[in-house]
Enzyme design. Sequence first.
Site, PDB file in Angstrom:
ATOM      1  CE  LYS A  13      -2.376   0.373   3.777  1.00  0.00           C
ATOM      2  NZ  LYS A  13      -1.996   1.603   4.223  1.00  0.00           N
ATOM      3  NE  ARG A  88      -5.999   3.024  11.811  1.00  0.00           N
ATOM      4  CZ  ARG A  88      -5.029   2.690  10.944  1.00  0.00           C
ATOM      5  NH1 ARG A  88      -5.344   1.277  11.086  1.00  0.00           N
ATOM      6  NH2 ARG A  88      -3.956   2.623  10.672  1.00  0.00           N
ATOM      7  NE  ARG A 127       8.534  -5.528   7.107  1.00  0.00           N
ATOM      8  CZ  ARG A 127       7.336  -5.066   6.710  1.00  0.00           C
ATOM      9  NH1 ARG A 127       6.670  -4.181   5.700  1.00  0.00           N
ATOM     10  NH2 ARG A 127       6.699  -3.870   8.038  1.00  0.00           N
ATOM     11  NE  ARG A 159       8.937  -2.277  11.950  1.00  0.00           N
ATOM     12  CZ  ARG A 159       7.871  -2.298  11.011  1.00  0.00           C
ATOM     13  NH1 ARG A 159       8.621  -1.024  10.619  1.00  0.00           N
ATOM     14  NH2 ARG A 159       6.504  -2.161  11.337  1.00  0.00           N
ATOM     15  NE  ARG A 170       2.171  -5.695  11.535  1.00  0.00           N
ATOM     16  CZ  ARG A 170       2.789  -5.182  11.437  1.00  0.00           C
ATOM     17  NH1 ARG A 170       4.149  -5.545  11.064  1.00  0.00           N
ATOM     18  NH2 ARG A 170       2.603  -4.589  10.586  1.00  0.00           N
TER      19      ARG A 170
END
Length: 215
Positions: A13, A88, A127, A159, A170
């Site tokens: 996105k 949201r 990542r 992370r 998530r």
Amino acid sequence: MNIILFGPPGAGKGTQAKKLVDFYGIPQISTGDILRANVREGTELGLAAKAYMDKGELVPDQVLIGIIKNRLTEADCKKGFILDGYPRTVPQADALEAILDEIDKPIDVVLNLEVPDEVLVERISGRLMCKCGASYHVTSNPPKKDNICDSCGSEIFQRVDDTAEAVQNRLDVYKKQTQPLINYYKEKVILVTLNGTKDINVVFEDIKAILAKFA
């Protein structure tokens, strides 16, 4: 063009939003960015938001929608805007529709980037980051030396919220929040769902083909 951009974490996105900004010259409106800007500038709404943020609480919808309304009336939004990360929830979508009617800036299209969970988990959990801002991926973009940043030579890291388990959590939260919105905009016949598993540039060409109807 007035656009809402949806997509789960890892769907690309942010990448597509940047391409839209560069190609069409319309701003990307991120609620996080404008909240921080209002707090930094000490606006009335920014001070109201800061009171909640300082206590670790969510900024109420009525404060957030006021900040968004002010942002959408700025000069750079005259040709259009890309809303990223908002709304949201369905109540937020209702509030947004009310202010957009008021300022005569209806949403033209809602772009929904769809990517299967297993692809998203692989993308995000692979990542690797560096404190200098460089980013890598264990399979698609590894550093030249294991665990060492090509740019600055520092040790790279993952992370905490990029582990497979955290990513799945998530995604679960995103689905709970967003699925009602998908149906909300589908009923308004302005939702377009795109295959986000394609190459970044191919996805952007698909988006441009959709937006050609509104340009």
